[in-house]
Design an enzyme around this catalytic site. Structure first.
Site: not given
Length: 195
Positions: A74-76
């Site tokens: 994931a990347d936020t």
């Protein structure tokens, strides 16, 4: 009660928050592998394009070393308009980020990428709208002194002291912390990883 999972799960992340969030829904990765990818923003790249590209690249990087498992990456980021606010690199940048967010709405956008044991890629993008109160200079100074801004997209943590700045959110709270749990659980269940 612990449920035996039918498949191994590798979390492609250096974020302790993501592991804590997964634990909240009963998911404990068999392995945590921080990916080593270039996270530089490409000129003209939108926030959605960025999180999609980075989450996919993280998943691919880890899958090359751990094939046959489910790979979760994931990347936020925080986006104020088209402006991307990643993790602040220093105190001055954190101050600038928080001044920009003060009294405004912004989006927290996460890209999810899961590679199944057979190598198939599954992706999702999740957006949450966050409405910040107007920050006084004293509030801003106290928050920056706390150090909580370090290693946080947009220089704040909704699960910490930064919660007092958030007037409202529309969407996934866990997304703002760093991993949209509903969407993650749906993807894992779809791959036969029993929660």
């Amino acid at each position: 009660m612990l449920v035996k999972k039918s498949l191994d799960l590798v979390l492609a992340s250096a974020s302790p928050r993501r592991a804590e969030l997964l634990d909240q829904i009963g998911v404990v990765p068999n392995l945590i592998v921080p990916p080593n990818i270039d996270e530089t923003v490409i000129t003209g790249e939108s926030p959605r394009q960025l999180v999609s590209r980075l989450s996919v690249n993280k998943a691919i990087w880890v899958s090359e070393k751990h094939s046959g498992s489910i790979i979760l990456a994931a990347d936020t980021i925080v986006a104020c308009g088209r402006r991307i606010l990643s993790k602040a690199e220093n105190l001055e940048q954190a101050r600038n980020f928080l001044n920009l967010l003060s009294g405004r709405r912004h989006k927290v956008i996460s890209g999810l990428a899961i590679i199944s044991p057979n190598g198939r890629l599954h992706k999702r993008i999740v957006e949450t709208q966050v409405n910040f109160k107007r920050l006084s200079p004293t509030e801003l100074d106290l928050y920056l002194k706390s150090g909580e801004w370090e290693d946080k997209a947009g220089a704040y943590a909704i699960q910490g002291l930064g919660a007092k700045f958030v007037k409202s959110i529309n969407g996934s709270y866990s997304n703002v912390v760093g991993l949209p749990l509903f969407e993650t659980a749906q993807l894992l269940e779809g791959l036969g990883y029993f929660l």
